[in-house]
Design an enzyme around this catalytic site. Structure first.
Site, PDB file in Angstrom:
ATOM      1  N   THR A  16      -9.107 106.280  56.902  1.00  0.00           N
ATOM      2  CA  THR A  16      -7.966 106.903  58.218  1.00  0.00           C
ATOM      3  C   THR A  16      -9.462 106.444  58.784  1.00  0.00           C
ATOM      4  O   THR A  16      -8.817 106.240  60.525  1.00  0.00           O
ATOM      5  CB  THR A  16      -8.510 108.526  57.972  1.00  0.00           C
ATOM      6  OG1 THR A  16      -7.124 108.680  57.192  1.00  0.00           O
ATOM      7  CG2 THR A  16      -8.198 108.970  59.592  1.00  0.00           C
ATOM      8  N   THR A  90     -10.381 109.225  52.443  1.00  0.00           N
ATOM      9  CA  THR A  90     -10.622 109.932  51.992  1.00  0.00           C
ATOM     10  C   THR A  90     -10.012 110.714  50.353  1.00  0.00           C
ATOM     11  O   THR A  90      -9.974 111.606  50.147  1.00  0.00           O
ATOM     12  CB  THR A  90     -10.570 111.889  52.747  1.00  0.00           C
ATOM     13  OG1 THR A  90      -8.820 111.175  53.060  1.00  0.00           O
ATOM     14  CG2 THR A  90     -11.528 111.137  53.800  1.00  0.00           C
ATOM     15  N   ASP A  91      -8.368 110.077  50.385  1.00  0.00           N
ATOM     16  CA  ASP A  91      -7.588 110.466  49.409  1.00  0.00           C
ATOM     17  C   ASP A  91      -8.591 110.077  47.480  1.00  0.00           C
ATOM     18  O   ASP A  91      -8.258 111.521  46.862  1.00  0.00           O
ATOM     19  CB  ASP A  91      -6.182 110.051  49.258  1.00  0.00           C
ATOM     20  CG  ASP A  91      -6.159 110.812  50.631  1.00  0.00           C
ATOM     21  OD1 ASP A  91      -5.898 111.850  51.231  1.00  0.00           O
ATOM     22  OD2 ASP A  91      -4.555 109.790  50.876  1.00  0.00           O
TER      23      ASP A  91
END
Length: 327
Positions: A16, A90-91
């Protein structure tokens, strides 16, 4: 007196923090790597081995990233970077951070960060996180701690950090919490650590290509999905109940499994402790050959098991590493 110029390597992998709305209107996609804002007396060298959303990151990518960092480390090529920052979606950031924790032996600080909001939003958190990551990576007290994760000014250990919210800016946490904090006043960065560096063991696997499946326990589970994992996987991790307990039906299945079966917990925090002696209780699972995952969650236990299998360790040696918390 002339001030010394520090050198920072920034390694971009996508996520992101590099995303913008796609021109085709199909949503956000990684497009443009961000720049570190507001640094003085620092030479920034950018590298971009990947530009992927984090759900596309694989253990093979993690091994590739570790290899790049090792090649950039001063003890290998004389580059003499004072610190390294890795931007990441971030996942799966916590999995990559833990893989690097297991793979990297360099004392040079390596700090991972990302953002929860994209560059097109007025509340984009990427620049602040990136500047904080640079400040921590260049701080002398960060050396020798292994890879760190920073979000919203909080500094986390790669072993315990986890994503705790799907959308909040302060999306990262994990018991027992941050090990440090960075705050800024005007142009100064103030870094404080709450814990001393610990010794850690690192590994040099030939690959991270083994198949390790994760199964999730629930009330009434009778082992659905277990046979498929047993038939095709090199190892199995079970996110079990409580301190590492399962329904009774799983006990004979685990006892008949030759591959390593690691028992983690689906609970948010706390260790796996084999204390219950009923059928499927943790003590009986260990008697049947299961390996407790200590305090690692299921997806980090999988990364460790992949690393150990890729290093050629046998089941007894794998049990010893997990038992000694050798990570």
């Amino acid at each position: 007196m002339q001030r010394s110029i520090k050198r920072l390597a920034v390694i971009h992998t996508g996520g992101t923090i590099a995303s913008r709305p796609s021109p085709d209107g199909r949503g956000l996609t990684p497009q443009q790597a961000p720049s570190v804002p507001g640094l003085t007396d620092v030479q920034v060298h950018d590298f971009q081995p990947l530009n992927l959303p984090s759900p596309h990151i694989t253990p093979a990518h993690m091994l590739e990233l570790a290899g790049l960092i090792a090649r950039l480390a001063p003890e290998h090529d004389g580059t003499s970077f004072d610190g390294m920052v890795v931007t990441h979606g971030t996942d799966t950031l916590e999995e990559t951070a833990f893989a690097l924790h297991l793979l990297l032996s360099t004392p040079t600080p390596v700090v991972l960060t990302g953002s929860m909001r994209h560059a097109g939003e007025v509340s984009w958190d990427g620049p602040a996180n990136l500047l904080d990551a640079a400040g921590v990576a260049l701080h002398p007290q960060s050396a020798g701690r292994g890879p760190l994760v920073i979000f919203g000014g909080d500094i986390f250990d790669a072993r315990t950090v986890t994503k705790v919210h799907t959308t909040a800016v302060d999306a990262f946490g994990g018991y027992p919490g941050p090990i440090g904090r960075i705050d800024r006043t005007e142009d100064a960065a103030h870094v404080r650590f709450f814990a001393t560096p610990e010794q850690r063991r690192t590994y040099a696997p030939h690959s991270l290509n083994a198949r390790v499946d994760i199964l999730y326990a629930y009330a009434g589970w009778r082992g659905e999905g277990y046979a498929g994992a047993q038939a095709g996987a090199d190892g199995i991790v079970i996110a079990a109940l409580g301190t590492g307990n399962l329904p009774a039906e799983l006990l004979p299945l685990i006892a008949a499994t030759e591959q390593p079966v690691v028992i983690a917990t689906r609970t948010h925090a706390g260790p796996v402790l084999p204390v219950y002696g009923y059928a499927g209780g943790g003590a009986t699972l260990v008697e049947a050959g299961a390996i407790p995952a200590s305090f690692l969650n299921a997806h980090k236990a999988r990364i460790l098991l992949l690393t150990l299998l890729g290093s050629g360790l046998r089941k007894a040696e794998i049990r010893r590493v997990f038992g000694e918390a050798g990570f």
